[in-house]
Design a protein around this motif. Sequence first.
Motif, short mmCIF file in Angstrom:
data_model
loop_
_atom_site.label_atom_id
_atom_site.label_comp_id
_atom_site.label_asym_id
_atom_site.label_seq_id
_atom_site.Cartn_x
_atom_site.Cartn_y
_atom_site.Cartn_z
N SER A 32 0.81 -1.22 0.00
CA SER A 32 0.00 0.00 0.00
C SER A 32 0.85 1.27 0.00
O SER A 32 0.48 2.27 -0.65
N LYS A 67 -4.94 3.80 4.01
CA LYS A 67 -4.07 2.62 3.87
C LYS A 67 -4.90 1.34 3.78
O LYS A 67 -4.61 0.45 2.98
N THR A 71 -5.22 -1.17 0.68
CA THR A 71 -4.93 -2.59 0.94
C THR A 71 -6.00 -3.48 0.33
O THR A 71 -5.69 -4.48 -0.34
#
Length: 254
Positions: A32, A67, A71
Amino acid sequence: MSLGGHFLELRRRLFIAALAILLASVAGWFLSDYVLDALRAPVLAIAGSDRRASLNFSNITGAFDLKLQITITVGVVIACPVWLYQIWAFIVPALMRKEKMYALGFTLTAIPLFLIGCAGGYYVLPHIVEVMTSFAAKQDSSIIDAKTYYNFVLKLVLAVGVAFVLPVFLVLLNFIGLLSAAAIIKSWRIAIICICVFSALVTPSADVVSMLILAVPMAFLYLVACGIAWLHDRRAAKRLALSDAELDAELAGE
């Protein structure tokens, strides 16, 4: 298979697909940061010029939320062979042999075209960011909300990716008999105008090269779809004429 059996099979397929996405998301967690660096590059390019620009997290959990979103997105992309196969395996038993071949051909063609379209969308992203932020005065700062920026990039990339797949849909509709080649070819003017308008909206840049990078391949794919549909209808017409001739011969022999 009974209706209950179909539901059990669907649940099993969904579980396998979800498990694959979950495992792939573990790799997505470590990737990420690299993805965010790649998405941040156009903004850093602006910050390196005579204007000020930066990504901004408007709340405490903003960085973690972004994030996590990246992901999951990366996990879905990495696991796409698994969940696409699960969809395919669930649908295939309900299809006849000819329909299976069409669906398989569509899948094998659509995935590369979608990825190429996504790459094209990412290629024009810096131009879009540069033009859109240029409306801010030089003494002002472009403080861009990170989550909003990510959603914008994701929608842009997906939109261009889907646009590259649309000609394959036309061919599929032609092969299953819902759309004739004559209808596809007859609408070529409307198709070219729509392609140009879409490319102009996606690439709001004074540089026409960015627009042509999207418009030319899309127009070419549309012409290829017209050619394939025309050949298919021509072969179908020949087979129908041959069948009619054989039927007439049989009736004449009787």
